[in-house]
Write a protein that holds these residues in place. Structure first.
Motif, short mmCIF file in Angstrom:
data_model
loop_
_atom_site.label_atom_id
_atom_site.label_comp_id
_atom_site.label_asym_id
_atom_site.label_seq_id
_atom_site.Cartn_x
_atom_site.Cartn_y
_atom_site.Cartn_z
N ILE A 174 0.86 -1.18 0.00
CA ILE A 174 0.00 0.00 0.00
C ILE A 174 0.90 1.24 0.00
N LYS A 175 0.59 2.21 -0.90
CA LYS A 175 1.33 3.46 -0.94
C LYS A 175 0.39 4.59 -0.52
N ILE A 176 0.73 5.26 0.61
CA ILE A 176 -0.09 6.37 1.10
C ILE A 176 0.21 7.59 0.24
N ASP A 177 -0.85 8.25 -0.22
CA ASP A 177 -0.67 9.41 -1.09
C ASP A 177 0.01 10.54 -0.33
N GLY A 178 0.83 11.32 -1.06
CA GLY A 178 1.59 12.40 -0.43
C GLY A 178 0.72 13.47 0.20
N SER A 179 -0.55 13.60 -0.22
CA SER A 179 -1.44 14.61 0.37
C SER A 179 -1.73 14.29 1.83
N PHE A 180 -1.64 13.03 2.25
CA PHE A 180 -1.85 12.66 3.64
C PHE A 180 -0.55 12.79 4.45
N THR A 181 0.58 12.68 3.80
CA THR A 181 1.87 12.71 4.51
C THR A 181 2.26 14.14 4.89
N ARG A 182 1.91 15.12 4.05
CA ARG A 182 2.30 16.50 4.34
C ARG A 182 1.65 16.98 5.65
N ALA A 183 2.49 17.57 6.49
CA ALA A 183 2.05 18.14 7.78
C ALA A 183 1.43 17.10 8.69
N VAL A 184 1.85 15.83 8.52
CA VAL A 184 1.29 14.78 9.36
C VAL A 184 1.70 14.96 10.82
N ASP A 185 2.80 15.68 11.03
CA ASP A 185 3.30 15.90 12.39
C ASP A 185 2.58 17.03 13.10
N THR A 186 1.82 17.84 12.36
CA THR A 186 1.14 18.99 12.98
C THR A 186 -0.37 18.92 12.87
N ASN A 187 -0.90 18.14 11.96
CA ASN A 187 -2.34 18.05 11.72
C ASN A 187 -2.86 16.75 12.31
N GLU A 188 -3.69 16.85 13.36
CA GLU A 188 -4.16 15.66 14.04
C GLU A 188 -5.06 14.79 13.16
N GLN A 189 -5.87 15.42 12.30
CA GLN A 189 -6.75 14.63 11.44
C GLN A 189 -5.94 13.81 10.44
N THR A 190 -4.93 14.47 9.85
CA THR A 190 -4.07 13.75 8.91
C THR A 190 -3.32 12.64 9.61
N ALA A 191 -2.84 12.92 10.81
CA ALA A 191 -2.10 11.92 11.57
C ALA A 191 -2.98 10.71 11.88
N ALA A 192 -4.26 10.96 12.21
CA ALA A 192 -5.18 9.86 12.50
C ALA A 192 -5.40 8.98 11.27
#
Length: 790
Positions: free
Chosen positions: A707-725
């Motif tokens: 599985i390859k996670i799209d880069g739109s989910f990886t950006r700011a994953v360390d600061t955005n809680e929704q993206t991190a979830a």
């Protein structure tokens, strides 16, 4: 030669010599007739007749020899050894059989000469074996020159006999060959007899077992009787051949009746005979045609003059039937000889079917064969006329271009028969919406056009709406797939006064309708022209980009999070246009997919990436993106297999990346393709996970390895809680399914740290390496550190 003449005159009874010659002649004629008859038969029947010819020829040669031996009077007692006498008969029959079989079964002049030579050797073998059987109270001495001459005579004349061409009629046609065979037998015998000298010796006695001349006479009589029977058989065959010739003439008459064309034999204007086909054309009974006038069927002096002035050339005229109707025919007149007198034959061919075919061809020249609509050429002519009429009347003219939506998928999924049925349905449904002033044409493939004289543009829009609504309600015959189309409209003279431009503008508006959701219509606007021109220019250049060497691959490393080691590369396509510079993939890839150019480009990418990876000392993986068009192509699996074999790359090192959207249009075909790729040994990765449709269902249904996670989910994953979830959920899903997860678009140390903490398997992004030529990563692929990097 003097020895031969002296032997014939001084030591032979001439009466028996004449009898021997007569027996020989009868035998030769019989043999030649039987051989000629065998040539006209086949298979086992031919074998039987060749056996009969061998027996007739061999026994005739044997009888000739021993009748002549009865005539031979050397003045000393003599007799014949029974075994050698019988052997001489067997040799004669066997060698004659071998010779005639070679001549007939092989065929040709060379085989005839060779077979005749074998027959000549049979004559010689029989003669000298018979002379060996001759037991005389004395000594036999031979002249070698005369012996050689006798052999030459039998071989040459035997070859000439079997190679002679029959001529004449009846038995007379065989006389030249029979005469040559007679000369071969008699010439050999008397030449060979002239070669022997018998010297009496009182001390020698004839064997008591020797057959006396009286018994030999009985044997010769039996052989002669056999030859007579063979001659009777040959005569019977000749009579039968004559009957067959008559039957052949009757058969030819039957064939004339069976001919499709009418055939008439005439003298002057009088019909002598006519076949059944002509009687049918004329509408009269065949028995009543002889004696009638040809001018009754081909009226007019001009017709007869035309036929006479063009003999042996076809002339198209009209034939009058018995009921007075005229039908078109083609006649050819040719002089012939009939019953020994000059006549002429007239062949009459019915042209009604050809005229119908010509009308059909003329129709097809201006109409589409499948739908019956006007074709492109006919539509162009009608458009020219309507444009001139619009100029005179001060009216407008609308051109509507229709193109079926996803018609290729209909052909691929339901077959070409369903596609043809859909095209016919479109022609029928749209034609029902038109009035007498409007014209519909099929321009080619699934492209149609409608020509509509109108006063206002709103009328053209109304027609477009009616067509769309009618097609939505209609279905191809047999309950096939639903019909959907897009329509582009251009107006004359508002948009242009040129015919080619008018069609081009309607096509441009059609493209806009397709790009804005399909199933709708759009009028041409001036700004559309520049956009479409730009796209089509790119599409044209894209078709030649691979051949011109404008495409190149760059590679982005994929790194294992735990160790920081590069485990593979993703091959990314770049287009360096000679005038535009770098064209972004987001611009040219959609164009390539819509025009099917992606198949050619995708093949090049696959070959180039596998070729490059096969040369790496380290067995790193290579990932190649595959579009939806490629996935649904039936040739993809075969291409991958052929590329792997050609480059030598291990299948497990190749990873095919597929987006979720590529699976939607035809999931069954996509599933079959992925399973076949897995069977080859190739790994499959789901690219851009989370951006498509039914992601969880796809993971369950399709055989993915990564599985390859799209880069739109990886950006700011360390600061955005929704993206991190979301990323945590995907990583947990991967661990639960036993699938490794690779995160794309990693650009900061913080993003990498988050992914490491969440136990992501691998990452890819600018932080770890920008897409570059493969030489920039030689330390990973070859273990080499570049000098500029050092």
């Amino acid at each position: 030669m003097l020895n031969v003449v002296g032997c014939l005159v001084e030591t032979h009874d001439l009466r028996l010599v004449v009898l021997a010659a007569a027996t020989c002649g009868l035998s030769a004629l019989t043999t030649v007739c039987l051989v000629d008859h065998a040539r006209r038969t086949a298979a086992w029947v031919q074998v039987g007749w060749l056996a009969v010819a061998a027996f007739a020829g061999g026994s005739g040669i044997w009888a000739t020899h021993f009748i002549a031996m009865l005539a031979f009077a050397p003045g000393v007692p003599g007799g014949y050894d029974l075994g050698l006498t019988a052997l001489s008969l067997v040799l004669a029959i066997a060698l004659v059989g071998a010779g005639v079989a070679l001549s007939v079964s092989v065929g040709g002049r060379a085989a005839a000469w060779a077979g005749g030579g074998v027959v000549g050797l049979g004559i010689a073998a029989m003669h000298y074996t018979g002379m060996a059987a001759y037991d005389v109270a004395g000594h036999k001495a031979w002249d070698p020159a005369a012996v050689a001459a006798s052999l030459a005579l039998s071989v040459l004349l035997g070859g000439a006999a079997l190679s002679a061409r029959p001529g004449g009629r009846g038995l007379a046609r065989q006389l030249p060959a029979a005469l040559l065979l007679l000369l071969a037998i008699c010439g050999h015998h008397f030449t060979a007899m002239g070669a022997v000298t018998v010297t009496p010796d009182p001390t020698m006695a004839v064997s008591e077992a020797a057959v006396p001349n009286a018994w030999l006479a009985v044997a010769v009589a039996l052989a002669s009787f056999t030859i007579l029977l063979m001659a009777g058989a040959a005569l019977a065959l000749d009579l039968r051949d004559r009957r067959h010739a008559q039957l052949e003439a009757d058969r030819l008459h039957s064939l004339a009746n069976a001919a499709v064309e009418g055939l008439v034999v005439c003298t002057g204007d009088t019909v002598v005979s006519a076949n059944r086909s002509f009687a049918k054309l004329a509408g009269r009974p065949q028995a009543g045609l002889p004696g009638s006038s040809l001018s009754a069927y081909l009226p007019g002096e001009a017709t007869r003059l035309l036929m006479a002035g063009h003999p042996e050339r076809p002339v198209e005229v009209e034939l009058r039937r018995a009921d007075g109707t005229l039908i078109p025919v083609e006649v050819i007149m040719q002089p012939v000889e009939h019953a020994g007198r000059p006549h002429y034959a007239v062949a009459v061919r019915d042209l009604r079917a050809r005229r119908q075919a010509e009308s059909r061809i003329a129709f097809l020249a201006h109409h589409d064969a499948l739908t019956g609509l006007a074709n492109r050429a006919s539509f162009g002519q009608r458009l020219d006329l309507e444009m001139r009429a619009a100029d005179v009347g001060g009216r407008k003219l609308a051109v509507l271009c229709l193109d079926l939506d996803r018609f290729k998928e209909v052909n691929d999924l339901f077959g070409h028969a369903a596609g043809d049925a859909m095209l016919e349905a479109v022609a029928r449904i749209v034609s029902a919406e038109l009035d007498g002033t409007q014209t519909m044409a099929r321009l080619g493939g699934d492209e149609f056009a409608v020509l509509m004289p109108c006063e206002h543009a709103t009328a053209a829009g109304g027609l477009a709406e009616r067509i769309l609504e009618a097609l939505r309600a209609g279905r191809a015959e047999g309950g096939g797939p639903s019909i959907a189309t897009s329509i582009g409209v251009a107006l004359y003279p508002d948009d242009t006064r040129e015919r080619a431009a008018l069609l081009n503008f309607a096509d441009t508006a059609l493209y806009r309708a397709k790009s804005e959701g399909r199933g709708t219509y759009r009028f041409f606007e001036a700004r559309m022209g520049a956009e479409v021109h730009e796209r089509r220019s790119l599409e044209h250049d894209l078709r030649h980009a691979v051949a011109r060497g404008e495409m190149e691959l760059v590679y982005q490393p994929q790194t294992e999070v735990g160790t920081g080691e590069v485990i593979g590369f993703e091959a990314l396509l770049r287009w360096r246009h000679p005038e535009r510079g770098h064209v972004p993939p987001s611009v040219f890839i959609p164009i390539a997919e819509e025009s099917d150019i992606i198949l050619r480009i995708g093949e090049w990418v696959l070959r180039e990436a596998c070729r490059e990876a096969a040369g790496w000392p380290r067995p790193l993986s290579i990932a190649v993106n595959v579009s939806a068009v490629q996935i649904h192509s039936p040739d993809l699996v075969g291409l991958v297999h052929e590329v792997l074999l050609g480059t030598g790359l291990a299948p497990g090192r190749l990873e095919v990346e597929i987006t979720e959207t590529a699976l939607i249009s035809d999931p069954n075909r996509a599933l079959l393709t992925l399973r076949q790729l897995k069977a080859v040994g190739v790994r499959v990765a789901m690219d851009d996970f989370g951006t498509g449709y039914s992601s969880l269902s796809n993971l369950r249904s399709f055989p993915f390895d990564k599985i390859k996670i799209d880069g739109s989910f990886t950006r700011a994953v360390d600061t955005n809680e929704q993206t991190a979830a979301i990323v945590r959920s995907v990583l947990g899903l991967g661990r639960g399914l036993g699938l490794p997860v690779l995160a794309e678009g990693v650009e900061t140390e913080a993003e990498l740290g988050f992914l490491a903490a969440e136990r992501c398997h691998a990452v890819q992004g600018y932080l770890l390496g920008r897409p570059s030529p493969i030489a920039a990563f030689s330390r990973h692929t070859h273990g080499i550190v570049r000098q500029d990097a050092a």
